[in-house]
Design a protein around this motif. Structure first.
Motif, short mmCIF file in Angstrom:
data_model
loop_
_atom_site.label_atom_id
_atom_site.label_comp_id
_atom_site.label_asym_id
_atom_site.label_seq_id
_atom_site.Cartn_x
_atom_site.Cartn_y
_atom_site.Cartn_z
N GLU A 238 0.74 -1.80 -0.43
CA GLU A 238 0.16 0.03 0.14
C GLU A 238 1.06 1.03 0.18
N ARG B 190 -11.60 -3.47 -3.32
CA ARG B 190 -10.04 -2.59 -3.60
C ARG B 190 -9.25 -3.34 -4.25
N LEU C 28 -0.35 -6.35 -5.11
CA LEU C 28 -0.80 -5.67 -3.74
C LEU C 28 -2.50 -6.94 -3.71
#
Length: 224
Positions: free
Chosen positions: A61, A93, A74
């Motif tokens: 992040e 996300r 990620l």
């Protein structure tokens, strides 16, 4: 002892592929804020495989930015956390990251990154959004990217998953067999086949599930 200072045969990469995660972490973690893209990805994967998933996510992040490879790693960590805990925020996300990374890669005509991120968009559309039409649409775009010359180790498995989503079960299983033969990393094979089994289950494709289960058990035996 024959590791290169960088590249696919770097000490950290070889340690990671041989499941010496502590060694990879030892090599990379002291400079975690200054690692290049490859080092960042390798450290994040080693941290996750060592049970330090939250640290891996926090590192990515902070550092991923708009580089498509770290963005995908990620997204993958968030996808795994969503699959385990079903937190909506993780799924949303992950899907957003995959979409952004796909758009960046497609705009730059980076075919390998485009099909990697694209197939994960298709998976999340199917698994999280329950939007089969969106998943099929992206799967067709993925096959267009894969039809171009070149590619990496993920290309056969990506072609397989796109065919599976499009209902081409026989073609999908054939490509999964090819992919399992080409991949060298046990982690990569396991990741590919586990996602394939999830797709088959979501689609209610019993023939695909049976074929994938046999392939998965065969690979487990071969790697034991």
């Amino acid at each position: 002892g024959q590791a290169a200072p960088a590249g696919p045969r770097s000490a950290a990469r070889l340690a990671l592929e041989s499941r010496e995660f502590a060694r990879a972490i030892q090599l990379l973690e002291p400079n975690k804020e200054d690692l290049d893209r490859q080092g960042l990805v390798e450290l994040a994967l080693a941290l996750e495989q060592s049970g330090r998933q939250e640290e891996a996510i926090a590192l990515l992040e902070r550092r991923a930015g708009h580089e498509t490879d770290p963005m995908g790693v990620l997204a993958g960590r968030l996808k795994r956390r969503w699959l385990a805990g079903h937190r909506r925020v993780d799924a949303e996300r992950a899907l957003a990251l995959y979409r952004d990374a796909y758009e960046i890669s497609a705009a730059k005509n980076n075919k390998a990154q485009a099909y990697y991120h694209g197939i994960n968009v298709a998976f999340m559309e199917l698994a999280y959004s329950s939007d089969y039409e969106a998943a099929k649409s992206m799967a067709m775009k993925v096959l267009d990217h894969c039809a171009q010359p070149g590619g990496d180790q993920w290309k056969p498995g990506t072609v397989a998953e796109a065919n599976l989503i499009l209902g081409e079960t026989a073609a999908a299983l054939a490509h999964y067999r090819d992919a399992a033969m080409q991949l060298r990393s046990p982690r990569a094979i396991e990741s590919m086949l586990q996602q394939a089994l999830r797709v088959a289950d979501l689609l209610g494709d019993d023939d695909a599930a049976t074929g994938l289960d046999a392939l998965y058990r065969g690979e487990e035996a071969a790697l034991a």
